[in-house]
Each structure stands twice: as structure tokens, then as C-alpha cells.
Motif scaffolding. Structure first.
Motif, PDB file in Angstrom:
ATOM      1  N   GLN A   1      -4.060  -8.063   1.938  1.00 43.59           N
ATOM      2  CA  GLN A   1      -4.868  -8.730   1.037  1.00 43.59           C
ATOM      3  C   GLN A   1      -6.267  -8.493   1.243  1.00 43.59           C
ATOM      4  OE1 GLN A   1      -5.288 -13.131   0.162  1.00 43.59           O
ATOM      5  NE2 GLN A   1      -3.817 -12.561  -1.372  1.00 43.59           N
TER       6      GLN A   1
ATOM      7  N   GLY B   1      -7.411  -5.261  -0.044  1.00 45.54           N
ATOM      8  CA  GLY B   1      -7.311  -5.226  -1.456  1.00 45.54           C
ATOM      9  C   GLY B   1      -9.001  -5.706  -1.918  1.00 45.54           C
TER      10      GLY B   1
ATOM     11  N   ASP C   1     -11.590  -3.786  -3.951  1.00 48.35           N
ATOM     12  CA  ASP C   1     -12.054  -4.412  -5.371  1.00 48.35           C
ATOM     13  C   ASP C   1     -13.650  -4.147  -5.569  1.00 48.35           C
ATOM     14  OD1 ASP C   1      -9.381  -4.923  -6.022  1.00 48.35           O
ATOM     15  OD2 ASP C   1      -9.725  -7.169  -5.552  1.00 48.35           O
TER      16      ASP C   1
ATOM     17  N   VAL D   1       3.196  -0.325 -12.499  1.00 46.40           N
ATOM     18  CA  VAL D   1       1.814  -0.211 -11.771  1.00 46.40           C
ATOM     19  C   VAL D   1       0.942   0.574 -12.580  1.00 46.40           C
ATOM     20  CG1 VAL D   1       0.779   0.505  -9.755  1.00 46.40           C
ATOM     21  CG2 VAL D   1       2.893  -0.643  -9.813  1.00 46.40           C
TER      22      VAL D   1
ATOM     23  N   LYS E   1      -2.751  -0.910  -9.730  1.00 47.41           N
ATOM     24  CA  LYS E   1      -2.643  -1.870 -10.105  1.00 47.41           C
ATOM     25  C   LYS E   1      -1.404  -2.658 -10.847  1.00 47.41           C
ATOM     26  CE  LYS E   1      -5.178  -5.612 -12.828  1.00 47.41           C
ATOM     27  NZ  LYS E   1      -6.588  -5.971 -13.534  1.00 47.41           N
ATOM     28  N   VAL E   2      -0.824  -3.794 -10.239  1.00 47.55           N
ATOM     29  CA  VAL E   2       0.570  -4.257 -10.946  1.00 47.55           C
ATOM     30  C   VAL E   2       0.078  -4.794 -12.229  1.00 47.55           C
ATOM     31  CG1 VAL E   2       2.223  -5.675 -10.742  1.00 47.55           C
ATOM     32  CG2 VAL E   2       1.365  -4.338  -8.649  1.00 47.55           C
TER      33      VAL E   2
ATOM     34  N   SER F   1      -7.750  -3.415 -18.064  1.00 51.88           N
ATOM     35  CA  SER F   1      -7.686  -2.629 -16.694  1.00 51.88           C
ATOM     36  C   SER F   1      -8.380  -1.752 -16.476  1.00 51.88           C
ATOM     37  CB  SER F   1      -6.232  -2.202 -16.223  1.00 51.88           C
ATOM     38  OG  SER F   1      -5.240  -3.226 -16.461  1.00 51.88           O
TER      39      SER F   1
ATOM     40  N   GLN G   1       1.364  -5.935  -4.879  1.00 50.27           N
ATOM     41  CA  GLN G   1      -0.076  -5.483  -4.796  1.00 50.27           C
ATOM     42  C   GLN G   1      -0.288  -5.312  -3.702  1.00 50.27           C
ATOM     43  OE1 GLN G   1      -1.748  -4.775  -7.876  1.00 50.27           O
ATOM     44  NE2 GLN G   1      -2.877  -3.915  -6.138  1.00 50.27           N
ATOM     45  N   ASN G   2       0.069  -6.134  -2.632  1.00 47.42           N
ATOM     46  CA  ASN G   2      -0.601  -6.104  -1.440  1.00 47.42           C
ATOM     47  C   ASN G   2      -0.023  -4.890  -0.789  1.00 47.42           C
ATOM     48  OD1 ASN G   2      -1.365  -8.808  -1.498  1.00 47.42           O
ATOM     49  ND2 ASN G   2       0.268  -9.806  -0.610  1.00 47.42           N
TER      50      ASN G   2
ATOM     51  N   LEU H   1       0.530  -2.063  -2.376  1.00 51.76           N
ATOM     52  CA  LEU H   1      -0.240  -1.046  -2.951  1.00 51.76           C
ATOM     53  C   LEU H   1      -1.592  -1.019  -2.213  1.00 51.76           C
ATOM     54  CD1 LEU H   1       1.042  -1.575  -6.525  1.00 51.76           C
ATOM     55  CD2 LEU H   1       1.754   0.234  -4.934  1.00 51.76           C
ATOM     56  N   ASP H   2      -2.118  -2.325  -2.094  1.00 53.00           N
ATOM     57  CA  ASP H   2      -3.621  -2.211  -1.527  1.00 53.00           C
ATOM     58  C   ASP H   2      -3.501  -1.559  -0.148  1.00 53.00           C
ATOM     59  OD1 ASP H   2      -4.631  -4.018  -3.771  1.00 53.00           O
ATOM     60  OD2 ASP H   2      -4.305  -5.519  -2.906  1.00 53.00           O
TER      61      ASP H   2
END
Length: 256
Positions: free
Chosen positions: A60, A63, A67, A107, A134-135, A147, A217-218, A220-221
Motif C-alpha cells: 500500500q 501505491g 499516486d 483493471v 487501477k481496479v 480515472s 490493487q495492492n 498491482l501497486d
């Protein structure tokens, strides 16, 4: 009274610093990843749940760091469908097939992709920059537009397939190239989103089992964080350490 862990990703953690540093090293020492079970084995810790939380807090944090950056210039966009566990609320319903399956999470994948003049033999026709994954809940035009606005700035050109999800991008992007793409041509028209989706799926299948949709998402991050710093080499550990002391992680989840 302030501890060394206050205001960092380790805030209120009872695990020793050694665990955090070893896990950071493991996650940044390879392009691949480690499951929480393997990290638990490496650390020699008796309980699984604290290690699971530790790893997800680090993901996280990756991510949160990414961001802070947005995409610009020329961008490829496509959607990917990742296999995840069926949500609890859907388990009593008949299983759908294909992209609409309850075991598929949607995604949105975006990559900075600049055309290469006179590419050499074996070289990709585009040079990749930063990557975002991004989910999303659905592929509605409004969801895609929101998005894209959130994850980009100063975009000059966007390349997509001819999906109706992207029809309104031309309303706020200077140039939108939309075309029907044959399956065998996706790698030529949208090479980097295609490669990223394929590589991410392969790594997840080989390393993890039964990813819950709320945690996709975690994962993917972590994938994007390493991809965006693919040339950092051994410096990647130091960069993750800086990120970990820069953010107070608020990840909360009762496992099981």
C-alpha cells in the motif's frame, strides 16, 4: 512520547525492525514477488497474520508513492481482466462466463508510450515511460473518464481500441486515436499495456493463490512500483525505505 515507528508505515506495529527491513529487501531484490507464506518462512515467524499485514502495508505504501505521479505525453490505454476470488455476495449466484464473470476483476491499464523513430531490429515500436494500473468497478464511459482525469496531466495523445468505453476521451484530450485492433495486432498497436497485463497475470498466477478482489490493487501497486523503477537496481531498497518513513499507513483488515 514518540517512538521511532510513529508516523511511518510501521506505526503501532509490534514486529521488530529487522522483519520490516528483511521484507523490504526481499520485495525489492527481484522483479518477481513473494507470498506472505514465503516471507513468513524466511523470517521464521510462527504466526502468519502479522506477516500478511506487514506485506500489505508495504504494498500500500508503494501505491501511495506512485499516486504522487501522473502520466503525461502519449499514452496507451486498455482494460485487463484479472482472476480473483468470487465476492462473498456473489457466491450464491450462478457463475457467469467470460469477461463478466464474478471471478474477474476489471483493471484500467495506462502506460506512457512514445513512438520510436527508426526502431532497431527487435526493438519495440514504442518507448515506455511510467505505468498505472487501477481496479475499476465497471467500464462505463464516466468511470473511464474520471480515472483518466485523475491519473494524467498534460496528455497530448491517447491510443485505445474501438471500445465504446473510450468514446468521450476526445472531449478533453487533444488527440484520441481509436481503432479496431485484431487480436494478433494488439502487441503492435498497444504494446506496453499488452505486455504489462500479460506479465502481471503471469507473476500473480505463479506466486499467489486466490487473490481477494479487495486486495488486488495492492498487488498491482507493487507491480507498477517496481516497473516504474526498473532501472534503480540496488537503490530500490533505499527508495522504498524513504517511502516507508514518509507515510503513516492506515491499512486495517481483520484477516479470515
Amino acid at each position: 512520547r514518540i517512538t521511532l515507528k510513529s508516523g511511518t508505515v510501521m506505526h503501532k506495529s509490534k514486529l521488530p525492525f529487522r522483519y520490516w527491513f528483511i521484507t523490504m529487501h526481499l520485495l525489492t531484490s527481484t522483479k518477481k514477488s513473494f507470498s506472505a507464506t514465503e516471507i513468513q518462512r524466511q523470517l521464521g515467524h510462527k504466526r502468519y497474520h502479522p506477516i500478511w499485514h506487514l506485506v500489505h502495508k508495504l504494498r500500500q505504501t508503494m501505491g501511495k508513492r506512485d499516486d504522487e505521479y501522473v502520466l503525461a505525453g502519449q499514452i496507451e490505454i486498455d482494460e485487463g481482466y484479472f482472476s480473483t476470488e468470487m465476492p462473498q455476495s456473489e457466491k450464491d449466484k450462478p457463475l457467469k462466463r467470460g469477461r463478466g464473470s464474478q471471478k474477474k476483476s476489471k483493471v484500467l491499464v495506462m502506460a506512457e508510450s512514445e513512438l520510436v523513430e527508426s526502431p532497431k531490429k527487435g526493438q519495440k515500436p514504442r518507448r515506455v515511460g511510467y505505468l498505472k494500473m487501477k481496479v475499476i468497478d465497471d467500464l462505463k464511459k464516466e468511470t473511464i473518464n474520471d480515472s483518466v482525469r485523475e491519473l494524467t496531466k498534460d496528455v497530448q495523445q491517447i491510443d485505445t481500441d474501438y471500445s465504446t468505453s473510450y468514446v468521450y476521451l476526445k472531449g478533453f484530450v487533444p488527440k484520441h486515436n481509436s481503432k479496431v485492433i485484431a487480436k494478433d495486432k494488439v502487441g503492435e498497436v498497444l504494446p506496453w499495456v499488452h505486455i504489462s497485463i500479460s506479465n502481471a497475470k503471469s507473476k500473480f498466477i505463479n506466486t499467489f493463490h486466490d487473490i481477494k478482489p479487495e486486495f488486488l490493487q495492492n498487488y498491482l501497486d507493487e507491480f507498477c512500483y517496481k516497473f516504474n523503477r526498473r532501472y534503480f537496481g540496488e537503490a530500490l531498497f533505499g527508495r522504498l525505505l524513504v517511502a516507508c518513513v514518509s507515510y503513516k499507513n492506515e491499512f486495517r483488515y481483520k484477516y479470515g
